[in-house]
Motif scaffolding. Structure first.
Motif, PDB file in Angstrom:
ATOM      1  N   VAL A 216     -12.469  17.444   9.682  1.00 31.79           N
ATOM      2  CA  VAL A 216     -12.163  17.555   8.256  1.00 31.79           C
ATOM      3  C   VAL A 216     -12.805  16.371   7.527  1.00 31.79           C
ATOM      4  N   ILE A 217     -13.349  16.634   6.340  1.00 34.16           N
ATOM      5  CA  ILE A 217     -13.849  15.560   5.478  1.00 34.16           C
ATOM      6  C   ILE A 217     -12.895  15.418   4.292  1.00 34.16           C
ATOM      7  N   GLU A 218     -12.442  14.212   4.055  1.00 33.33           N
ATOM      8  CA  GLU A 218     -11.524  13.932   2.948  1.00 33.33           C
ATOM      9  C   GLU A 218     -12.157  12.901   2.014  1.00 33.33           C
ATOM     10  N   MET A 219     -11.933  13.113   0.728  1.00 30.67           N
ATOM     11  CA  MET A 219     -12.378  12.137  -0.266  1.00 30.67           C
ATOM     12  C   MET A 219     -11.164  11.554  -0.965  1.00 30.67           C
ATOM     13  N   VAL A 220     -11.201  10.226  -1.164  1.00 31.63           N
ATOM     14  CA  VAL A 220     -10.154   9.533  -1.911  1.00 31.63           C
ATOM     15  C   VAL A 220     -10.833   8.791  -3.060  1.00 31.63           C
ATOM     16  N   LEU A 221     -10.633   9.275  -4.275  1.00 30.19           N
ATOM     17  CA  LEU A 221     -11.180   8.592  -5.447  1.00 30.19           C
ATOM     18  C   LEU A 221     -10.212   7.498  -5.882  1.00 30.19           C
TER      19      LEU A 221
ATOM     20  N   HIS B 291      -1.934   5.942   7.132  1.00 25.93           N
ATOM     21  CA  HIS B 291      -0.691   6.321   6.449  1.00 25.93           C
ATOM     22  C   HIS B 291      -0.916   7.546   5.559  1.00 25.93           C
ATOM     23  N   MET B 292      -2.137   7.758   5.125  1.00 21.63           N
ATOM     24  CA  MET B 292      -2.439   8.937   4.316  1.00 21.63           C
ATOM     25  C   MET B 292      -2.773  10.140   5.183  1.00 21.63           C
ATOM     26  N   PHE B 293      -3.270   9.883   6.396  1.00 18.37           N
ATOM     27  CA  PHE B 293      -3.742  10.978   7.247  1.00 18.37           C
ATOM     28  C   PHE B 293      -3.056  10.946   8.616  1.00 18.37           C
ATOM     29  N   PRO B 294      -1.730  11.083   8.626  1.00 11.51           N
ATOM     30  CA  PRO B 294      -1.050  11.118   9.933  1.00 11.51           C
ATOM     31  C   PRO B 294      -1.492  12.347  10.723  1.00 11.51           C
TER      32      PRO B 294
ATOM     33  N   PHE C 272       0.825  -1.203   0.000  1.00 10.76           N
ATOM     34  CA  PHE C 272       0.000   0.000   0.000  1.00 10.76           C
ATOM     35  C   PHE C 272       0.865   1.262   0.000  1.00 10.76           C
ATOM     36  N   VAL C 273       1.863   1.290   0.856  1.00 11.97           N
ATOM     37  CA  VAL C 273       2.715   2.475   0.961  1.00 11.97           C
ATOM     38  C   VAL C 273       3.516   2.689  -0.312  1.00 11.97           C
ATOM     39  N   ASP C 274       4.046   1.613  -0.884  1.00 15.20           N
ATOM     40  CA  ASP C 274       4.935   1.742  -2.046  1.00 15.20           C
ATOM     41  C   ASP C 274       4.188   1.848  -3.373  1.00 15.20           C
ATOM     42  N   GLU C 275       3.049   1.129  -3.505  1.00 17.62           N
ATOM     43  CA  GLU C 275       2.394   1.017  -4.802  1.00 17.62           C
ATOM     44  C   GLU C 275       1.076   1.797  -4.915  1.00 17.62           C
ATOM     45  N   ILE C 276       0.379   1.952  -3.803  1.00 17.34           N
ATOM     46  CA  ILE C 276      -0.961   2.539  -3.870  1.00 17.34           C
ATOM     47  C   ILE C 276      -0.963   4.022  -3.507  1.00 17.34           C
ATOM     48  N   ILE C 277      -0.329   4.370  -2.404  1.00 16.93           N
ATOM     49  CA  ILE C 277      -0.357   5.776  -1.979  1.00 16.93           C
ATOM     50  C   ILE C 277       0.118   6.735  -3.067  1.00 16.93           C
ATOM     51  N   PRO C 278       1.190   6.409  -3.819  1.00 23.68           N
ATOM     52  CA  PRO C 278       1.626   7.360  -4.862  1.00 23.68           C
ATOM     53  C   PRO C 278       0.572   7.628  -5.932  1.00 23.68           C
ATOM     54  N   VAL C 279      -0.394   6.716  -6.076  1.00 21.03           N
ATOM     55  CA  VAL C 279      -1.412   6.859  -7.116  1.00 21.03           C
ATOM     56  C   VAL C 279      -2.642   7.618  -6.602  1.00 21.03           C
ATOM     57  N   LEU C 280      -2.835   7.603  -5.289  1.00 21.55           N
ATOM     58  CA  LEU C 280      -4.016   8.219  -4.699  1.00 21.55           C
ATOM     59  C   LEU C 280      -3.806   9.711  -4.460  1.00 21.55           C
TER      60      LEU C 280
ATOM     61  N   PRO D  91      -8.469   5.466  -8.575  1.00 16.61           N
ATOM     62  CA  PRO D  91      -8.200   5.534 -10.019  1.00 16.61           C
ATOM     63  C   PRO D  91      -8.622   4.246 -10.722  1.00 16.61           C
ATOM     64  N   ALA D  92      -9.183   4.398 -11.915  1.00 17.27           N
ATOM     65  CA  ALA D  92      -9.645   3.232 -12.675  1.00 17.27           C
ATOM     66  C   ALA D  92      -8.501   2.294 -13.037  1.00 17.27           C
ATOM     67  N   ALA D  93      -7.266   2.816 -13.058  1.00 18.60           N
ATOM     68  CA  ALA D  93      -6.116   1.989 -13.434  1.00 18.60           C
ATOM     69  C   ALA D  93      -5.762   0.960 -12.367  1.00 18.60           C
ATOM     70  N   LEU D  94      -6.203   1.175 -11.121  1.00 19.36           N
ATOM     71  CA  LEU D  94      -5.884   0.230 -10.054  1.00 19.36           C
ATOM     72  C   LEU D  94      -6.777  -0.998 -10.145  1.00 19.36           C
ATOM     73  N   LYS D  95      -6.201  -2.155  -9.843  1.00 18.60           N
ATOM     74  CA  LYS D  95      -7.002  -3.368  -9.789  1.00 18.60           C
ATOM     75  C   LYS D  95      -7.976  -3.281  -8.626  1.00 18.60           C
ATOM     76  N   ARG D  96      -9.153  -3.883  -8.820  1.00 20.57           N
ATOM     77  CA  ARG D  96     -10.150  -3.852  -7.762  1.00 20.57           C
ATOM     78  C   ARG D  96      -9.737  -4.746  -6.592  1.00 20.57           C
ATOM     79  N   TYR D  97      -9.013  -5.829  -6.883  1.00 21.47           N
ATOM     80  CA  TYR D  97      -8.619  -6.766  -5.843  1.00 21.47           C
ATOM     81  C   TYR D  97      -7.111  -6.991  -5.865  1.00 21.47           C
ATOM     82  N   VAL D  98      -6.536  -7.060  -4.679  1.00 22.93           N
ATOM     83  CA  VAL D  98      -5.107  -7.332  -4.517  1.00 22.93           C
ATOM     84  C   VAL D  98      -4.968  -8.746  -3.975  1.00 22.93           C
ATOM     85  N   ARG D  99      -4.169  -9.558  -4.674  1.00 27.94           N
ATOM     86  CA  ARG D  99      -3.968 -10.942  -4.239  1.00 27.94           C
ATOM     87  C   ARG D  99      -2.741 -11.010  -3.336  1.00 27.94           C
ATOM     88  N   VAL D 100      -2.931 -11.540  -2.154  1.00 24.00           N
ATOM     89  CA  VAL D 100      -1.828 -11.716  -1.219  1.00 24.00           C
ATOM     90  C   VAL D 100      -0.927 -12.834  -1.736  1.00 24.00           C
TER      91      VAL D 100
END
Length: 722
Positions: free
Chosen positions: A187-192, A223-226, A145-153, A194-203
């Motif tokens: 505070v209210i935050e929205m995180v959309l 990790h996004m809202f420290p 999540f930290v390495d692959e997802i956060i940079p895209v969000l 991205p369509a490019a991300l897979k819906r499911y992550v396989r462990v």
């Protein structure tokens, strides 16, 4: 004898307008069809992952229905339109019933999901099961999540300094209510997402554990809202009005469509889907900012966006899927060392997809590109997919110096952008690209190749019931008809001239073309059966298509039934005709076939004075369903099958197999509901699966000689249909 509809327009007599006892509502009939699709998710005869696929298909179907059909009803209600449907319902009445049925269908989809989730878990596939995440897997997911997802969000605060972000059609996101730890500010935050991300992550690991992207974001949101405490929120999903309307006076069709596609992305919100327990403050904000009224908000007690489950179906578990099937390459072409033109010159050929490979259609174009004697290639393109070998073949033909014309239909719903891309590539290669009519869709599936032979030219044609789409050709059942018949070749040229130069093709020699005379041709054939019945001769109609909604065509079939004509309708999807109603449609039977492959071919057959199925029957294949849009507002082709071998293959194999199927068939009841066909019930004295039959017997293109040698089981009606 009942009053018949007008031959030209198909309009029914005024006295019959708006009768729910005579017609079924189009929208409600479609929901009934999708209910049959959903039922396959619970079919114990299917492997588990295939059942999950049917659930995802049902969800995708429902999304499109909401974006197009429900959105259309919403628009009519908002504009105060009160025009009644074929069955007498106003738009407001239809919308109310649609919403009630959609709610019920959505609940049953979630019920099917809960059952499949448990059964898949028992088979070692765990979906959205947080309890399966071990400490080691947890650390992997956090790192991922930290390495692959956060940079895209891109988290975005919702306040006066940050305008509410645009949420795309079919877009998913999460809303978070946060409290700042330093001063208690909210505070209210929205995180959309991205369509490019897979819906499911396989462990990683041997055990299949899938975590949804929204669950992953929620789990590691800190990790996004420290410096913040998360006090509420939830996931949501948006569907928007996605229909495109084009003004008839559009001067530049390409520019108009590019603009319309942009408008569609910002269409009115038709449905706001929320997780059960969604934060009330966040819900109120979304309702206000998205313009979602209470009637468009759906709270899902389960998993939102079930269409995403299609990703799980790709799991490498062959034991949970249908046995692999590889289409056969047509024997007739192989007998001529792969020379399509030589095989077609010898005699007409019919190819049955997906049992026989779509590659033969691609090879037809490829050979034309490479053949120095070919001077011209013309083809219609409605849906070609995003990796089309057909497009590559047309480009190769143009680069080889052939005269190449491509009719690219920009109005193919949800393929507009892809078709604009193909058109641009074709034009750069030197292909003459035509966009057809502003007010008519070119839906006919026609390709023609003009080849120099001897002292003249010969035209080779391909007529299809399905699109030139290599992906759908592997799962849709369709027919490809190849011929060098001079009459059909001349008619194909007339059809292209109609689309490219508006030269109306009156007086065709073999083809019927909508909106010119296709309706008239079918009316004439139905009237012929009525005349035969009245004269005491055998009279029967066998029709196979995807939808029947045209009121004039329905009334004509009612008239045939009342005259004593036996009418067998194989209609996969929407059917506004009522079957088996005393005094109205006693002699009409309707079945819908739902199975491994999607029945897509359109075949129209008429007994013509002899018992069905006979050599004397009139047989046609077509790109057109029996809908007003196909008969009045699209360019379609109705192709007569006159070659004796092909005639028998289409009538006595394809059409008859559909009629005999019991394992995948649903029978319409007089009230418009459907029930599964049982063993020995209505359609044969034994269990019969038409998909299995064609998968396990020699291919259709070689069936003429195979039938003569007794190598193919002969399909016969065990008894008269009634």
């Amino acid at each position: 004898m009942s009053t018949r509809p007008d031959r030209r327009t198909g309009a029914e007599p005024p006295a019959s307008a708006g009768r729910s006892d005579r017609y079924l509502n189009r929208e409600l009939s479609w929901l009934a069809f999708n209910d049959r699709v959903l039922a396959e998710a619970g079919n114990p005869n299917y492997p588990l992952l295939e059942r999950l696929r049917f659930l995802a298909i049902s969800a995708a179907n429902l999304d499109e229905f909401m974006m197009i059909r429900a959105a259309g009803l919403v628009g009519q209600v908002q504009r105060g339109i009160a025009r009644v449907s074929i069955d007498g319902r106003t738009p407001a009445q239809q919308l109310a019933e649609v919403r009630a049925l959609v709610d019920d269908l959505t609940d049953r989809q979630q019920g099917a999901w809960r059952v499949l989730r448990r059964q898949l878990a028992d088979s070692g596939i765990h979906i959205a099961d947080e309890q399966r995440v071990t400490e080691e897997a947890y650390h992997w997911l956090r790192t991922y999540f930290v390495d692959e997802i956060i940079p895209v969000l891109t988290p975005q605060a919702i306040d006066p300094a940050h305008p509410f972000p645009f949420v795309a059609n079919r877009g998913m996101g999460l809303l978070f209510n946060l409290t700042r730890q330093s001063d208690g500010a909210r505070v209210i935050e929205m995180v959309l997402i991205p369509a490019a991300l897979k819906r499911y992550v396989r462990v990683p690991g041997r055990e299949a554990i899938y975590v949804s992207i929204e669950a992953l974001i929620s789990r590691f949101a800190d990790h996004m809202f420290p410096g913040f405490t998360i006090t509420g929120g939830g996931a949501f999903r948006v569907l928007r009005d996605s229909d495109i309307e084009i003004e008839e006076e559009a001067e530049d069709l390409v520019r108009t469509f590019r603009s319309a596609i942009q408008r569609r992305r910002r269409g009115q919100v038709i449905q706001l889907e929320l997780e059960e327990g969604f934060d009330p403050v966040g819900e109120a904000l979304l309702r206000e900012q998205l313009g979602a009224s209470a009637g468009t908000v759906v709270k899902t007690e389960g998993l939102i966006g079930l269409v995403g489950l299609e990703e799980i179906v790709r799991e490498d578990r062959p034991d949970l899927k249908f046995d692999p099937y590889t289409p056969r390459y047509p024997e007739r072409i192989l007998e001529h060392d792969g020379d399509c033109f030589a095989a077609i010159r010898e005699k007409d050929i019919v190819i049955h997809h997906p049992y026989e490979s779509f590659e033969v259609v691609v090879d037809f174009i490829r050979q034309a590109a490479a053949d120095p004697d070919v001077v011209a290639v013309k083809q219609t393109l409605y849906r070609a997919g995003n990796q089309s070998q057909v497009i590559a073949g047309l480009i190769a033909a143009a680069e080889a110096g052939k005269s190449v014309t491509a009719v690219v239909e920009l109005k193919a719903r949800f393929d507009e952008e892809q078709n604009l891309l193909w058109a641009s590539q074709l034009e750069r290669a030197g292909v003459q690209v035509i966009y057809g009519f502003v007010d008519l869709k070119t839906h006919a599936k026609v390709a023609m190749v003009v080849r120099r032979e001897g002292d003249g030219y010969r035209t080779y044609c391909h007529f299809g019931t399905g699109n030139y789409h290599p992906v759908t050709a592997r799962i849709y059942t369709d027919l490809s008809f190849f011929t060098a018949d001079p009459q059909l070749g001349r008619d194909a040229a007339r059809l292209f001239n109609y689309v490219t130069g508006y030269v109306e093709p009156r007086g065709t020699e073999a083809l019927a073309i909508s909106p010119i005379d296709l309706r008239e041709e079918l009316y004439s054939a139905i009237d012929g059966e009525i005349a035969n019945a009245e004269a005491g001769r055998p009279a029967a109609i066998w029709l196979k298509c995807n939808q029947i909604t045209d009121q004039g065509m329905i009334d004509r079939l009612y008239a045939a039934s009342q005259a004593g004509v036996e009418v067998e309708l194989m209609v996969r999807g929407i059917c506004s005709l009522r079957a088996g109603v005393p005094g109205l449609s006693d002699n009409i039977r309707v079945k819908s076939i739902i199975g491994r492959f999607l029945e897509h071919s359109r075949i129209y057959a008429f007994a013509n004075g002899a018992p069905m199925p006979s050599d004397d029957a009139l047989v046609f294949i077509s790109s057109a369903d029996l809908m007003g849009r196909n008969l009045n507002r699209r360019v379609e082709a109705l192709v007569p099958i006159r070659n004796r071998t092909v005639h028998d293959q289409v009538l006595k194999q394809v059409l008859l197999a559909n009629l005999l199927d019991t394992e995948q068939s649903w029978m319409m009841q007089p009230d418009g509901s459907y029930r599964r066909a049982g063993e020995g019930a209505e359609g044969g004295s034994r269990n019969f699966n038409l998909h299995r039959y064609f998968m396990t017997n020699p291919s259709l293109s070689g069936r003429g000689e195979a039938l003569e040698r007794g190598e193919v089981p002969t399909l016969r009606l065990a008894q008269e249909p009634r």
